[in-house]
Design an enzyme around this catalytic site. Structure first.
Site, PDB file in Angstrom:
ATOM      1  CD  GLU A  89      34.228 -16.763  -3.176  1.00  0.00           C
ATOM      2  OE1 GLU A  89      33.603 -15.712  -3.428  1.00  0.00           O
ATOM      3  OE2 GLU A  89      34.931 -17.359  -4.009  1.00  0.00           O
ATOM      4  CG  ASP A 145      36.488 -18.054   2.110  1.00  0.00           C
ATOM      5  OD1 ASP A 145      36.852 -17.386   1.108  1.00  0.00           O
ATOM      6  OD2 ASP A 145      35.840 -17.551   3.042  1.00  0.00           O
ATOM      7  CD  GLU A 184      35.545 -23.056  -5.934  1.00  0.00           C
ATOM      8  OE1 GLU A 184      35.978 -22.083  -6.580  1.00  0.00           O
ATOM      9  OE2 GLU A 184      34.545 -22.985  -5.201  1.00  0.00           O
TER      10      GLU A 184
HETATM   11  C1  XIL Z   1      33.011 -19.068 -11.284  1.00  0.00           C
HETATM   12  C2  XIL Z   1      32.684 -19.792 -12.593  1.00  0.00           C
HETATM   13  O1  XIL Z   1      33.761 -20.648 -12.903  1.00  0.00           O
HETATM   14  C3  XIL Z   1      32.455 -18.783 -13.677  1.00  0.00           C
HETATM   15  O2  XIL Z   1      32.026 -19.427 -14.881  1.00  0.00           O
HETATM   16  C4  XIL Z   1      31.405 -17.761 -13.255  1.00  0.00           C
HETATM   17  O3  XIL Z   1      31.291 -16.747 -14.239  1.00  0.00           O
HETATM   18  C5  XIL Z   1      31.784 -17.131 -11.928  1.00  0.00           C
HETATM   19  O4  XIL Z   1      32.003 -18.149 -10.958  1.00  0.00           O
HETATM   20  N1  XIL Z   1      34.951 -19.345  -6.591  1.00  0.00           N
HETATM   21  C6  XIL Z   1      33.787 -20.092  -6.630  1.00  0.00           C
HETATM   22  C7  XIL Z   1      33.195 -20.481  -7.918  1.00  0.00           C
HETATM   23  O5  XIL Z   1      33.328 -20.519  -5.565  1.00  0.00           O
HETATM   24  O6  XIL Z   1      31.810 -20.589  -7.856  1.00  0.00           O
HETATM   25  C8  XIL Z   1      33.588 -19.513  -9.015  1.00  0.00           C
HETATM   26  O7  XIL Z   1      33.098 -20.016 -10.246  1.00  0.00           O
HETATM   27  C9  XIL Z   1      35.086 -19.340  -9.043  1.00  0.00           C
HETATM   28  C10 XIL Z   1      35.588 -18.771  -7.741  1.00  0.00           C
END
Ligand code: XIL
Length: 374
Positions: free
Chosen positions: A167, A217, A285
């Site tokens: 990010e 990202d 993700e």
């Molecule tokens: C999130 C987790 O899923 C949560 O449990 C935590 O509280 C915050 O982070 N983008 C990302 C991930 O790259 O690391 C994030 O994960 C979600 C958004």
């Protein structure tokens, strides 16, 4: 006579299906021996994986663990390999949990991803401090190098892909203003402030030259200005010899997507192949939020329309990912969570973002996605 009875029964069943909106599919549990496997089904296209936590893999006889072993062939830790967990203090690394995860993956032929080395969130404050003052650019660069080298070299040959930075482009499509970019700045004086990113990638590559190194990202699939900015930043760094292997599309998407826009945005990043023919994209993700960002949340109703839309969103995304795989640019897809019950999107309201429900039952959308494969 028997035939007539059968006809009446099947007509009644069909009517029930129409009336209730439920299909006649027999939904299985994700861990059932005779359930299908999403990773197995898509094996000629890409690996399929999930973000998990240490407790999911602690007991091989648990339904979560059986689900993981049956459904996925790549895994990432949802939180436990982030800087605040792996490297809470300057002189203290905490490797235990990630070691166990990596061993679990290696023992089960699962590709382990590392998430994430450098991020503005879930990072301990010590990185940016020197006593009560801000750390200098030199000190922070040295810390980036030490942090990345120590972690990546420990898992050399065992963790095949790293989200090296996460990010780094902001919502305004500019380089994110973070402690990393603020303190390191344009250290080499070449006119850009990518220096902290460059240092992280160089150190990671030196520590494990075979590891795949990703710049990860969100909103790249929906915001063309963000995708263009990512393209330009990576192009610039590649021209300086920074060892970036691919862009990670997080793909936290909503229910209902603009297919053409998504396709165009993937194309923007694919053009990095003109500079590096081996450049790749990973989906890192994936989940489908049932609420719009910032939308006032009322418990969502799982109506027939809603579920059809949900299924269409997933099948659209998988269709596009199969096309990208056919082009040879995508070989890994990771879902952000194991099932609805544990998704990070459950913040006070039940969300339904995954293909597996909170009881570990496969959803209709799961079967629809699998049907894309002949
Ligand atoms: C999130 C987790 O899923 C949560 O449990 C935590 O509280 C915050 O982070 N983008 C990302 C991930 O790259 O690391 C994030 O994960 C979600 C958004």
């Amino acid at each position: 006579m028997k035939k007539i009875y059968l006809r009446i029964i099947s007509a009644a069943l069909a009517a029930a299906v129409l009336l209730t909106g439920c299909s006649s599919r027999d939904l299985q549990y994700a861990y059932d021996d005779d359930a299908p496997s999403i990773a197995e089904t898509f094996k000629d296209y890409f690996r399929v994986g999930a973000a998990v936590n240490s407790w999911d893999i602690a007991d091989p006889n648990s339904n979560q663990c059986k689900t993981i072993l049956k459904q996925y062939n790549t895994l990432v830790m949802e939180n436990e390999s982030k800087p605040e967990n792996l490297h809470p203090e300057e002189d203290r690394y905490y490797f235990d949990t990630f070691d166990k995860f990596v061993d679990f993956c290696n023992e089960n032929d699962i590709v382990a991803r590392g998430h994430t080395l450098i991020w503005h969130s879930q990072v301990p404050g010590w990185f940016f401090k020197d006593g009560n003052e801000d750390a200098s650019a030199e000190l922070l660069l040295q810390r980036i190098r030490d942090h990345v080298t120590t972690i990546v070299s420990r898992y050399k040959g065992k963790v095949s892909t790293w989200d090296v930075v996460n990010e780094v482009i902001g919502d305004d499509s500019q380089l994110r203003f973070s402690d990393w970019s603020r303190i390191v700045g344009d250290y080499d004086g070449d006119g850009d402030k990518y220096d902290f990113i460059e240092e992280a990638f160089r150190a990671a590559h030196e520590a494990d030259p075979d590891a795949r190194l990703i710049i990860n990202d969100y909103s790249l699939e929906s915001s063309s200005s963000k995708a263009i900015r990512m393209y330009n930043a990576v192009k610039q760094m590649l021209s300086e010899g920074v060892p970036i292997d691919g862009v990670g599309f997080q793909m936290h998407i909503g229910n209902g997507i603009d297919y053409e826009a998504m396709k165009e945005n993937f194309k923007i990043i694919s053009r990095l192949r003109e500079i590096d023919p081996d450049f790749i994209i990973e989906v890192t993700e994936l989940d489908v939020n049932c609420y719009g960002w910032g939308e006032e949340k009322k418990d969502v109703e799982l109506t027939k329309d809603f579920l059809e839309q949900f299924s269409k969103t997933y099948t659209d995304v998988f269709k596009l990912m199969m096309e990208l795989s056919d082009e040879g640019i995508l070989d890994s897809v990771v879902m952000w969570g194991l099932h609805d019950g544990v998704s990070w999107l459950n913040d006070g309201h039940q969300n339904y973002p995954m293909l597996i429900d909170k009881d570990l039952k496969l959803k209709e959308a799961y079967y629809d996605v699998l049907e894309l494969v002949e």
